[in-house]
Design a protein around this motif. Structure first.
Motif, PDB file in Angstrom:
ATOM      1  N   TYR A   1     -42.289  24.221  35.420  1.00 49.78           N
ATOM      2  CA  TYR A   1     -41.518  23.923  36.625  1.00 49.78           C
ATOM      3  C   TYR A   1     -41.962  22.586  37.227  1.00 49.78           C
ATOM      4  O   TYR A   1     -41.144  21.792  37.689  1.00 49.78           O
ATOM      5  CB  TYR A   1     -41.683  25.059  37.628  1.00 49.78           C
ATOM      6  N   LEU A   2     -43.259  22.314  37.203  1.00 46.78           N
ATOM      7  CA  LEU A   2     -43.781  21.060  37.746  1.00 46.78           C
ATOM      8  C   LEU A   2     -43.366  19.839  36.931  1.00 46.78           C
ATOM      9  O   LEU A   2     -43.404  18.719  37.427  1.00 46.78           O
ATOM     10  CB  LEU A   2     -45.307  21.104  37.828  1.00 46.78           C
ATOM     11  N   ASN A   3     -42.993  20.047  35.678  1.00 46.81           N
ATOM     12  CA  ASN A   3     -42.565  18.931  34.823  1.00 46.81           C
ATOM     13  C   ASN A   3     -41.459  18.109  35.453  1.00 46.81           C
ATOM     14  O   ASN A   3     -41.334  16.917  35.201  1.00 46.81           O
ATOM     15  CB  ASN A   3     -42.049  19.453  33.486  1.00 46.81           C
ATOM     16  N   MET A   4     -40.636  18.743  36.283  1.00 49.71           N
ATOM     17  CA  MET A   4     -39.503  18.029  36.879  1.00 49.71           C
ATOM     18  C   MET A   4     -39.955  16.916  37.813  1.00 49.71           C
ATOM     19  O   MET A   4     -39.283  15.900  37.938  1.00 49.71           O
ATOM     20  CB  MET A   4     -38.623  19.016  37.647  1.00 49.71           C
ATOM     21  N   THR A   5     -41.086  17.112  38.471  1.00 47.68           N
ATOM     22  CA  THR A   5     -41.559  16.102  39.428  1.00 47.68           C
ATOM     23  C   THR A   5     -42.821  15.390  38.970  1.00 47.68           C
ATOM     24  O   THR A   5     -43.234  14.430  39.591  1.00 47.68           O
ATOM     25  CB  THR A   5     -41.839  16.761  40.796  1.00 47.68           C
ATOM     26  N   ARG A   6     -43.448  15.854  37.903  1.00 50.22           N
ATOM     27  CA  ARG A   6     -44.675  15.234  37.398  1.00 50.22           C
ATOM     28  C   ARG A   6     -44.549  14.977  35.897  1.00 50.22           C
ATOM     29  O   ARG A   6     -45.066  15.720  35.071  1.00 50.22           O
ATOM     30  CB  ARG A   6     -45.885  16.152  37.670  1.00 50.22           C
ATOM     31  N   PRO A   7     -43.853  13.900  35.519  1.00 46.82           N
ATOM     32  CA  PRO A   7     -43.677  13.632  34.095  1.00 46.82           C
ATOM     33  C   PRO A   7     -44.978  13.307  33.364  1.00 46.82           C
ATOM     34  O   PRO A   7     -45.026  13.342  32.140  1.00 46.82           O
ATOM     35  CB  PRO A   7     -42.718  12.438  34.073  1.00 46.82           C
ATOM     36  N   ASP A   8     -46.045  13.028  34.098  1.00 38.49           N
ATOM     37  CA  ASP A   8     -47.321  12.715  33.458  1.00 38.49           C
ATOM     38  C   ASP A   8     -47.961  13.926  32.780  1.00 38.49           C
ATOM     39  O   ASP A   8     -48.867  13.769  31.971  1.00 38.49           O
ATOM     40  CB  ASP A   8     -48.290  12.085  34.461  1.00 38.49           C
TER      41      ASP A   8
ATOM     42  N   THR B   1     -46.009  16.242  31.134  1.00 35.94           N
ATOM     43  CA  THR B   1     -45.005  16.781  30.221  1.00 35.94           C
ATOM     44  C   THR B   1     -45.551  17.016  28.823  1.00 35.94           C
ATOM     45  O   THR B   1     -45.315  18.069  28.223  1.00 35.94           O
ATOM     46  CB  THR B   1     -43.786  15.840  30.154  1.00 35.94           C
TER      47      THR B   1
ATOM     48  N   GLY C   1     -48.306   7.986  42.860  1.00 33.08           N
ATOM     49  CA  GLY C   1     -46.853   7.984  42.933  1.00 33.08           C
ATOM     50  C   GLY C   1     -46.290   6.708  42.341  1.00 33.08           C
ATOM     51  O   GLY C   1     -47.019   5.831  41.882  1.00 33.08           O
TER      52      GLY C   1
END
Length: 124
Positions: free
Chosen positions: A43-50, A52, A87
Motif C-alpha cells: 500500500y505504501l508503494n503508491m507514495t514511496r517509490p523508493d 518498490t 521528499g
C-alpha cells in the motif's frame, strides 16, 4: 512482531549484500503476520517509490517466507522512519534535464537464474 518504534534506523531499505532466496533458512512461523506486513508495505508503494523494489522482492515469498525474508520486511519500516523528511521538490527556475541509467544482473537470481534489470530516471 515486536515494536519497531525504538529500533535502530537504517539509511537504505535493504542491505547491499542481501540476496533473497527460497532456500535461505528456517520457515517463518507466522505466515499471516508476514503477509499482513507485506500487504501494508505494498500500500505504501503508491507514495514511496523508493521501497518498490524491496517490496516486490519480499512479495515473491508470501507463500513460504523464511526468517531471513522477515528480517528484510522488518528493515523496510526502519528505513521509512529514517527518511520521513525526505521528499521531491520541483522548482520553477531549475534546469529540467532528463538523465537515465540502467543496469542488468545477468543470471543473478539464486532461484531461477533469471536476469534482473533496473533503471533510474532523474529529472533536474
Amino acid at each position: 512482531m515486536n515494536d519497531l518504534t525504538d529500533s535502530k534506523l537504517v539509511s537504505t531499505p535493504v542491505s547491499p549484500r542481501s540476496k533473497l532466496s527460497s532456500n535461505d533458512d528456517a520457515l517463518f512461523p507466522d505466515i499471516t503476520l508476514y503477509r499482513s506486513l507485506v500487504a501494508r508495505l505494498q500500500y505504501l508503494n503508491m507514495t514511496r517509490p523508493d521501497i518498490t523494489y524491496m517490496v516486490n522482492q519480499v512479495s515473491q515469498f508470501m507463500h513460504l517466507p523464511t526468517q531471513s525474508h522477515f528480517l528484510v520486511v522488518k528493515r523496510i519500516p526502519r528505513y521509512l522512519k529514517c527518511t520521513l523528511v525526505h521528499g521531491i521538490s520541483f522548482w520553477r527556475n531549475n534546469l529540467m534535464q532528463l538523465t537515465s541509467f540502467c543496469d542488468t544482473d545477468w543470471g543473478g537470481d539464486p532461484d531461477t537464474s533469471r536476469s534482473t534489470t533496473s533503471h533510474c530516471i532523474l529529472l533536474g
